[in-house]
Write a protein that holds these residues in place. Structure first.
Motif, PDB file in Angstrom:
ATOM      1  N   LEU A   4       0.819  -1.211   0.000  1.00 50.92           N
ATOM      2  CA  LEU A   4       0.000   0.000   0.000  1.00 50.92           C
ATOM      3  C   LEU A   4       0.851   1.258   0.000  1.00 50.92           C
ATOM      4  O   LEU A   4       0.638   2.161  -0.819  1.00 50.92           O
ATOM      5  CB  LEU A   4      -0.951  -0.007   1.208  1.00 50.92           C
ATOM      6  N   VAL A   5       1.815   1.317   0.910  1.00 49.87           N
ATOM      7  CA  VAL A   5       2.618   2.535   1.045  1.00 49.87           C
ATOM      8  C   VAL A   5       3.987   2.390   0.406  1.00 49.87           C
ATOM      9  O   VAL A   5       4.742   3.360   0.353  1.00 49.87           O
ATOM     10  CB  VAL A   5       2.776   2.912   2.534  1.00 49.87           C
ATOM     11  N   GLY A   6       4.328   1.204  -0.084  1.00 46.19           N
ATOM     12  CA  GLY A   6       5.649   0.987  -0.648  1.00 46.19           C
ATOM     13  C   GLY A   6       5.826   1.654  -2.001  1.00 46.19           C
ATOM     14  O   GLY A   6       4.874   1.808  -2.779  1.00 46.19           O
ATOM     15  N   THR A   7       7.038   2.063  -2.273  1.00 41.02           N
ATOM     16  CA  THR A   7       7.362   2.677  -3.562  1.00 41.02           C
ATOM     17  C   THR A   7       7.514   1.597  -4.633  1.00 41.02           C
ATOM     18  O   THR A   7       7.718   0.417  -4.330  1.00 41.02           O
ATOM     19  CB  THR A   7       8.662   3.482  -3.462  1.00 41.02           C
ATOM     20  N   ASP A   8       7.421   2.020  -5.886  1.00 42.32           N
ATOM     21  CA  ASP A   8       7.570   1.072  -6.988  1.00 42.32           C
ATOM     22  C   ASP A   8       8.963   0.450  -6.999  1.00 42.32           C
ATOM     23  O   ASP A   8       9.123  -0.724  -7.351  1.00 42.32           O
ATOM     24  CB  ASP A   8       7.306   1.783  -8.319  1.00 42.32           C
ATOM     25  N   VAL A   9       9.963   1.216  -6.618  1.00 41.28           N
ATOM     26  CA  VAL A   9      11.329   0.693  -6.582  1.00 41.28           C
ATOM     27  C   VAL A   9      11.444  -0.431  -5.552  1.00 41.28           C
ATOM     28  O   VAL A   9      12.058  -1.471  -5.803  1.00 41.28           O
ATOM     29  CB  VAL A   9      12.330   1.825  -6.272  1.00 41.28           C
ATOM     30  N   ALA A  10      10.847  -0.233  -4.370  1.00 39.16           N
ATOM     31  CA  ALA A  10      10.890  -1.263  -3.330  1.00 39.16           C
ATOM     32  C   ALA A  10      10.154  -2.526  -3.775  1.00 39.16           C
ATOM     33  O   ALA A  10      10.615  -3.650  -3.536  1.00 39.16           O
ATOM     34  CB  ALA A  10      10.289  -0.724  -2.034  1.00 39.16           C
ATOM     35  N   LYS A  11       9.015  -2.342  -4.436  1.00 38.71           N
ATOM     36  CA  LYS A  11       8.250  -3.502  -4.897  1.00 38.71           C
ATOM     37  C   LYS A  11       9.023  -4.289  -5.957  1.00 38.71           C
ATOM     38  O   LYS A  11       8.992  -5.522  -5.979  1.00 38.71           O
ATOM     39  CB  LYS A  11       6.901  -3.048  -5.455  1.00 38.71           C
ATOM     40  N   GLU A  12       9.707  -3.578  -6.837  1.00 45.38           N
ATOM     41  CA  GLU A  12      10.482  -4.267  -7.870  1.00 45.38           C
ATOM     42  C   GLU A  12      11.658  -5.041  -7.289  1.00 45.38           C
ATOM     43  O   GLU A  12      12.036  -6.104  -7.791  1.00 45.38           O
ATOM     44  CB  GLU A  12      10.997  -3.245  -8.895  1.00 45.38           C
TER      45      GLU A  12
END
Length: 342
Positions: free
Chosen positions: A67-75
């Motif tokens: 929910l609050v994570g950035t796209d970079v962290a998710k990748e």
């Protein structure tokens, strides 16, 4: 600031105890993950920001906030928590352990049934006077028919009650280890093979045709209701049919035995897996149909089994369950004694 002054060796020594590190820079997180891994630990990192991405990628398991994570962290992560709930990590570990255990249960069940399928060829090749107890058609009927549904049902077992009480498996632990192979081939499988050969030889014994095996042993006298006079061709067909039915009935209890390597079914609940009950019902209907319906019996080279033989075959699951119960009780006792000593 204290971490900047510590060497890698000092950091690894500090991690031997419980320690709290705060105000970490991104490079500190990377260094911390490396220190844990250098000690042989398996590292999981949670994060939501861009600065967490290097540590998420470096860790054995990176877990990002959905929910609050950035796209970079998710990748960079391996797992994304869609609801940002850390409790989901515990549920994922429980589910992962259950899947791992279920794969082992499935493999144990399949491997153990291979022993009574292979032993007839080994015995006949070693002792030529003993005819083949199981043929290719019956093996196909077991592997692709009666064994199929119980095996699939074992893959749907719920997590065992104490699945989260066990320590994590060491890295490098094999899915198919020596314990699984010994339990499958030398314990459960051999019990099935011995039981099936008892049924096989009993047909010759009760029919009064013991001499057909080429063994110089006179048949003992039996009461008339136990003897079964058969012509020579029917004796072998009856023995093969009993052997095939014995494998299937032994596999019924083997399915329950494979539900856990250590726990008993009373703890898991006999009716805890409805898919397994359905699979066993299909298994029993299958062998009954193969033996009693003329079209199927003719194609599988079977003959009708008298009900007194079915009564004897019903003891096969009880014997296998009793022996497996003793083994599990022995394992628990030895484990408890080992814990007391430590």
């Amino acid at each position: 600031a204290e971490l900047d002054e510590m060497s890698d060796i000092d950091l690894q020594k500090a991690l031997e105890n419980e320690v709290l590190l705060a105000r970490m820079a991104p490079e500190h997180k990377m260094r911390l993950v490396s220190a844990f891994q250098a000690r042989g630990d398996v590292v999981a990192v949670t994060g939501d920001g861009v600065n967490d991405a290097p540590a998420l990628r470096k860790a054995n398991v990176g877990i990002a906030m959905g929910l609050v994570g950035t796209d970079v962290a998710k990748e960079a992560a391996d797992i994304i928590l869609t609801d940002d709930n850390f409790g989901a990590i515990v549920a994922a570990i429980e589910e992962g352990r259950a899947i791992y255990d279920n794969i082992r249960k499935f493999i144990t069940y399949i491997f153990s049934s291979n022993v009574p399928e292979i032993m007839p060829f080994v015995v006949t090749a070693s002792f030529t006077q003993i005819p083949l107890a199981l043929k290719v058609r019956q093996i196909i009927a077991i592997d692709l028919g009666t064994d199929l549904f119980p095996a699939l049902a074992l893959g749907m077992e719920k997590p065992e009650p104490d699945v989260m009480m066990h320590p994590p498996r060491p890295r490098g632990t094999r899915l198919i280890d020596n314990g699984l192979l010994l339990r499958s081939f030398l314990w459960l499988g051999m019990i099935e093979a011995v039981l099936c050969y008892i049924g096989f030889f009993s047909v010759y014994l009760f029919s009064g045709n013991w001499y057909l095996l080429g063994l110089p042993i006179p048949p003992p006298p039996f009461p008339p209701f136990l003897s079964l006079v058969l012509s020579q061709p029917n004796v072998h067909s009856m023995a093969v049919t009993v052997f095939h039915a014995g494998v299937v009935l032994s596999q019924v209890e083997n399915a329950f035995a494979c539900r856990s390597e250590k726990s008993r079914n009373t703890r898991l609940g006999w009716f805890g897996n409805r898919y397994l009950l359905f699979g066993i019902m299909v298994e029993l209907i299958g062998i009954w149909s193969i033996v009693n319906y003329e079209f199927l019996a003719r194609n599988f080279e079977h003959v009708f089994i008298p009900y007194r033989y079915w009564l004897g075959l019903c003891f096969f699951p009880l014997i296998l369950y009793s022996l497996e119960w003793i083994r599990k009780q022995f394992v628990r006792t030895m484990k408890a004694r080992a814990q007391q000593k430590t």
